[in-house]
Design a protein around this motif. Sequence first.
Motif, PDB file in Angstrom:
ATOM      1  N   MET A  69       0.841  -1.186   0.000  1.00 29.37           N
ATOM      2  CA  MET A  69       0.000   0.000   0.000  1.00 29.37           C
ATOM      3  C   MET A  69       0.878   1.239   0.000  1.00 29.37           C
ATOM      4  SD  MET A  69      -3.146   0.889   2.596  1.00 29.37           S
ATOM      5  CE  MET A  69      -2.082   1.115   4.013  1.00 29.37           C
ATOM      6  N   GLY A  70       0.488   2.277  -0.778  1.00 27.83           N
ATOM      7  CA  GLY A  70       1.258   3.503  -0.850  1.00 27.83           C
ATOM      8  C   GLY A  70       0.991   4.414   0.323  1.00 27.83           C
ATOM      9  N   GLU A  71       1.230   5.691   0.095  1.00 27.54           N
ATOM     10  CA  GLU A  71       1.042   6.696   1.141  1.00 27.54           C
ATOM     11  C   GLU A  71      -0.415   6.732   1.604  1.00 27.54           C
ATOM     12  OE1 GLU A  71       1.075  11.573   1.647  1.00 27.54           O
ATOM     13  OE2 GLU A  71       1.353  10.638  -0.323  1.00 27.54           O
ATOM     14  N   VAL A  72      -0.597   6.747   2.906  1.00 28.18           N
ATOM     15  CA  VAL A  72      -1.937   6.923   3.477  1.00 28.18           C
ATOM     16  C   VAL A  72      -2.062   8.373   3.913  1.00 28.18           C
ATOM     17  CG1 VAL A  72      -3.564   6.215   5.257  1.00 28.18           C
ATOM     18  CG2 VAL A  72      -2.040   4.521   4.231  1.00 28.18           C
ATOM     19  N   LYS A  73      -2.920   9.108   3.236  1.00 24.53           N
ATOM     20  CA  LYS A  73      -3.069  10.537   3.533  1.00 24.53           C
ATOM     21  C   LYS A  73      -3.843  10.716   4.836  1.00 24.53           C
ATOM     22  CE  LYS A  73      -2.918  11.663  -1.382  1.00 24.53           C
ATOM     23  NZ  LYS A  73      -1.560  12.201  -1.331  1.00 24.53           N
ATOM     24  N   GLU A  74      -3.598  11.815   5.509  1.00 22.83           N
ATOM     25  CA  GLU A  74      -4.230  12.029   6.811  1.00 22.83           C
ATOM     26  C   GLU A  74      -5.733  12.275   6.655  1.00 22.83           C
ATOM     27  OE1 GLU A  74      -3.344  14.334  11.021  1.00 22.83           O
ATOM     28  OE2 GLU A  74      -2.228  14.912   9.225  1.00 22.83           O
ATOM     29  N   VAL A  75      -6.104  13.265   5.847  1.00 25.32           N
ATOM     30  CA  VAL A  75      -7.516  13.577   5.617  1.00 25.32           C
ATOM     31  C   VAL A  75      -7.716  13.844   4.128  1.00 25.32           C
ATOM     32  CG1 VAL A  75      -9.444  15.144   6.102  1.00 25.32           C
ATOM     33  CG2 VAL A  75      -7.763  14.642   7.906  1.00 25.32           C
ATOM     34  N   ILE A  76      -8.706  13.196   3.546  1.00 23.03           N
ATOM     35  CA  ILE A  76      -9.120  13.518   2.183  1.00 23.03           C
ATOM     36  C   ILE A  76     -10.525  14.093   2.234  1.00 23.03           C
ATOM     37  CG2 ILE A  76      -9.819  12.578  -0.059  1.00 23.03           C
ATOM     38  CD1 ILE A  76      -7.514  10.680   0.021  1.00 23.03           C
ATOM     39  N   VAL A  77     -10.689  15.254   1.609  1.00 21.04           N
ATOM     40  CA  VAL A  77     -12.012  15.862   1.443  1.00 21.04           C
ATOM     41  C   VAL A  77     -12.412  15.652  -0.005  1.00 21.04           C
ATOM     42  CG1 VAL A  77     -13.364  17.987   1.511  1.00 21.04           C
ATOM     43  CG2 VAL A  77     -11.586  17.597   3.235  1.00 21.04           C
ATOM     44  N   VAL A  78     -13.519  14.960  -0.216  1.00 17.11           N
ATOM     45  CA  VAL A  78     -14.008  14.669  -1.567  1.00 17.11           C
ATOM     46  C   VAL A  78     -14.984  15.767  -1.964  1.00 17.11           C
ATOM     47  CG1 VAL A  78     -15.131  13.000  -3.071  1.00 17.11           C
ATOM     48  CG2 VAL A  78     -13.790  12.208  -1.109  1.00 17.11           C
ATOM     49  N   GLY A  79     -14.569  16.609  -2.904  1.00 12.84           N
ATOM     50  CA  GLY A  79     -15.445  17.682  -3.366  1.00 12.84           C
ATOM     51  C   GLY A  79     -14.887  19.047  -3.032  1.00 12.84           C
ATOM     52  N   GLY A  80     -14.680  19.864  -4.066  1.00 13.73           N
ATOM     53  CA  GLY A  80     -14.084  21.187  -3.878  1.00 13.73           C
ATOM     54  C   GLY A  80     -15.070  22.318  -3.982  1.00 13.73           C
ATOM     55  N   GLY A  81     -16.313  22.074  -3.556  1.00 17.20           N
ATOM     56  CA  GLY A  81     -17.295  23.152  -3.512  1.00 17.20           C
ATOM     57  C   GLY A  81     -17.160  23.969  -2.233  1.00 17.20           C
ATOM     58  N   ILE A  82     -18.165  24.762  -1.936  1.00 15.31           N
ATOM     59  CA  ILE A  82     -18.104  25.653  -0.777  1.00 15.31           C
ATOM     60  C   ILE A  82     -17.944  24.855   0.513  1.00 15.31           C
ATOM     61  CG2 ILE A  82     -19.546  27.207   0.631  1.00 15.31           C
ATOM     62  CD1 ILE A  82     -20.563  28.382  -2.074  1.00 15.31           C
ATOM     63  N   GLY A  83     -18.710  23.786   0.696  1.00 18.73           N
ATOM     64  CA  GLY A  83     -18.606  22.992   1.914  1.00 18.73           C
ATOM     65  C   GLY A  83     -17.268  22.301   2.039  1.00 18.73           C
ATOM     66  N   GLY A  84     -16.782  21.710   0.950  1.00 20.66           N
ATOM     67  CA  GLY A  84     -15.496  21.024   0.986  1.00 20.66           C
ATOM     68  C   GLY A  84     -14.339  21.964   1.293  1.00 20.66           C
ATOM     69  N   LEU A  85     -14.339  23.149   0.683  1.00 19.26           N
ATOM     70  CA  LEU A  85     -13.282  24.127   0.949  1.00 19.26           C
ATOM     71  C   LEU A  85     -13.335  24.622   2.388  1.00 19.26           C
ATOM     72  CD1 LEU A  85     -13.428  26.291  -2.320  1.00 19.26           C
ATOM     73  CD2 LEU A  85     -11.761  24.515  -1.753  1.00 19.26           C
ATOM     74  N   ALA A  86     -14.553  24.851   2.892  1.00 17.88           N
ATOM     75  CA  ALA A  86     -14.692  25.310   4.279  1.00 17.88           C
ATOM     76  C   ALA A  86     -14.165  24.259   5.253  1.00 17.88           C
ATOM     77  CB  ALA A  86     -16.149  25.643   4.576  1.00 17.88           C
ATOM     78  N   ALA A  87     -14.519  22.996   5.011  1.00 13.05           N
ATOM     79  CA  ALA A  87     -14.036  21.925   5.885  1.00 13.05           C
ATOM     80  C   ALA A  87     -12.518  21.804   5.812  1.00 13.05           C
ATOM     81  CB  ALA A  87     -14.693  20.601   5.494  1.00 13.05           C
ATOM     82  N   ALA A  88     -11.977  21.872   4.615  1.00 16.50           N
ATOM     83  CA  ALA A  88     -10.526  21.776   4.461  1.00 16.50           C
ATOM     84  C   ALA A  88      -9.824  22.907   5.200  1.00 16.50           C
ATOM     85  CB  ALA A  88     -10.164  21.804   2.972  1.00 16.50           C
ATOM     86  N   THR A  89     -10.364  24.110   5.115  1.00 10.31           N
ATOM     87  CA  THR A  89      -9.767  25.261   5.809  1.00 10.31           C
ATOM     88  C   THR A  89      -9.741  25.037   7.312  1.00 10.31           C
ATOM     89  OG1 THR A  89     -10.536  26.788   4.086  1.00 10.31           O
ATOM     90  CG2 THR A  89      -9.972  27.742   6.215  1.00 10.31           C
ATOM     91  N   GLY A  90     -10.890  24.676   7.873  1.00 15.03           N
ATOM     92  CA  GLY A  90     -10.953  24.494   9.321  1.00 15.03           C
ATOM     93  C   GLY A  90     -10.068  23.370   9.807  1.00 15.03           C
ATOM     94  N   ILE A  91     -10.105  22.234   9.120  1.00  9.08           N
ATOM     95  CA  ILE A  91      -9.338  21.065   9.569  1.00  9.08           C
ATOM     96  C   ILE A  91      -7.841  21.288   9.396  1.00  9.08           C
ATOM     97  CG2 ILE A  91      -8.927  18.621   9.089  1.00  9.08           C
ATOM     98  CD1 ILE A  91     -11.946  18.475   8.352  1.00  9.08           C
ATOM     99  N   ALA A  92      -7.448  21.938   8.314  1.00 10.57           N
ATOM    100  CA  ALA A  92      -6.025  22.221   8.110  1.00 10.57           C
ATOM    101  C   ALA A  92      -5.484  23.152   9.192  1.00 10.57           C
ATOM    102  CB  ALA A  92      -5.798  22.826   6.725  1.00 10.57           C
ATOM    103  N   LYS A  93      -6.326  24.056   9.685  1.00 13.72           N
ATOM    104  CA  LYS A  93      -5.885  24.958  10.747  1.00 13.72           C
ATOM    105  C   LYS A  93      -5.654  24.223  12.060  1.00 13.72           C
ATOM    106  CE  LYS A  93      -7.697  29.359   9.044  1.00 13.72           C
ATOM    107  NZ  LYS A  93      -8.579  30.511   9.316  1.00 13.72           N
TER     108      LYS A  93
END
Length: 394
Positions: free
Chosen positions: A1-25
């Motif tokens: 198995m290759g790299e296991v990413k920490e968090v994947i957000v599926v979907g780059g709409g408004i909700g996905g970007l908002a979740a990515a912003t908060g979780i990355a912080k």
Amino acid sequence: MGEVKEVIVVGGGIGGLAAATGIAKLGKKVTLLEQAPKFGEVGAGLQVGPNGLRALDTLGVLDEVYKLAVFPRRHVFMDALSGKELSAVQFGDSFSDRFGYPYIVIHRSDLHSVLLKACQSLDNISFLTNHKLEFIEEFADYVELRCENGEVLQAETVIGADGIRSKTRALLSLANPVVSQYVAYRFTVPMSEMTINIDWDEKLTWIGPGIHLVQYPVRHKSVINQVAVFKSYKFNENTEDWGTAEELIQMFGDSCSTIKESLKLAENGLVTKLFDIEPLEKWSSERVTLLGDSAHAMLQYLAQGACQALEDAVCLTEKMRTNGSNVAKALDEYQQERIPRTAEVQRGARTWGDIKHAEDSVTRLLRDTIMLNRSADDYKYLDWLYKERTLSTV
């Protein structure tokens, strides 16, 4: 198995970007998966009430949003047939004092751009385009995502923000979109080409039997966003041949002259058939959860689709913060808090649609009587939607 990413957000709409912003912080490494060739947003205008603005403030992007927003003075409800005012909601100081934030309208792509820039400013967010999720499978230690381009990805945690036809949801629920029999024609007109005499410091909703039209300005009042919605009596669940421009003209045939003039360019707009989903009883597993329309797609009649996705993002971020490495507990607490709230809004949107589109004369008389006899600063019917909830700073 290759790299296991920490968090994947599926979907780059408004909700996905908002979740990515908060979780990355929180310091987590986030990968944003987008099926399109580039990150962008389809559509025109968007309404954001105080609860959505509160979430944007929590995410640290509110000032940038305000730079691109229009602040209506009132939301005015008009009778689509007679052209007379039925009721209004007064914005301004009294509204902001009650709910903590104002009410804005904004171009959807402008809000998306603000959130995308916030993501791009964080070094621990990476972006993958042309990755359309085909299948998702959860294992004890990771989640596997197979994409239509042939790539296979693994992640410790997956957040499905991939819309009403979510592939992520298929892991957790058999729920399918529910067709409403209504159709929306979304179109914009440059302010310089508007031929009707309307006060564009206000947001207008024209309501009538089986129809409504929403109008408001965006982009510093240079463009008028319009959404014409009607019930299709040619609806057939076995065909797409319904909701045509001819039906649009027919359904609005008895409306006032202002509406008829406004609809001249409607056929050039984006045509969408309106769906929602039934409220879910579960939307999280040990490592996978849903967010936005994938979890609680709703009809547009309360203007809460984006707002509820933003609330999701802030709530999920907070649960991941307080539970540390216990992802399963964080996802469970998130769904326990959010499911009752979003289900109430989903059901409320359906009810408000029924009220707005009432066709029998008795229901319309009762509705109009209530609307005509309320004051513009009577906000009691909005408290459940807009008043402050538990949203902590990220």
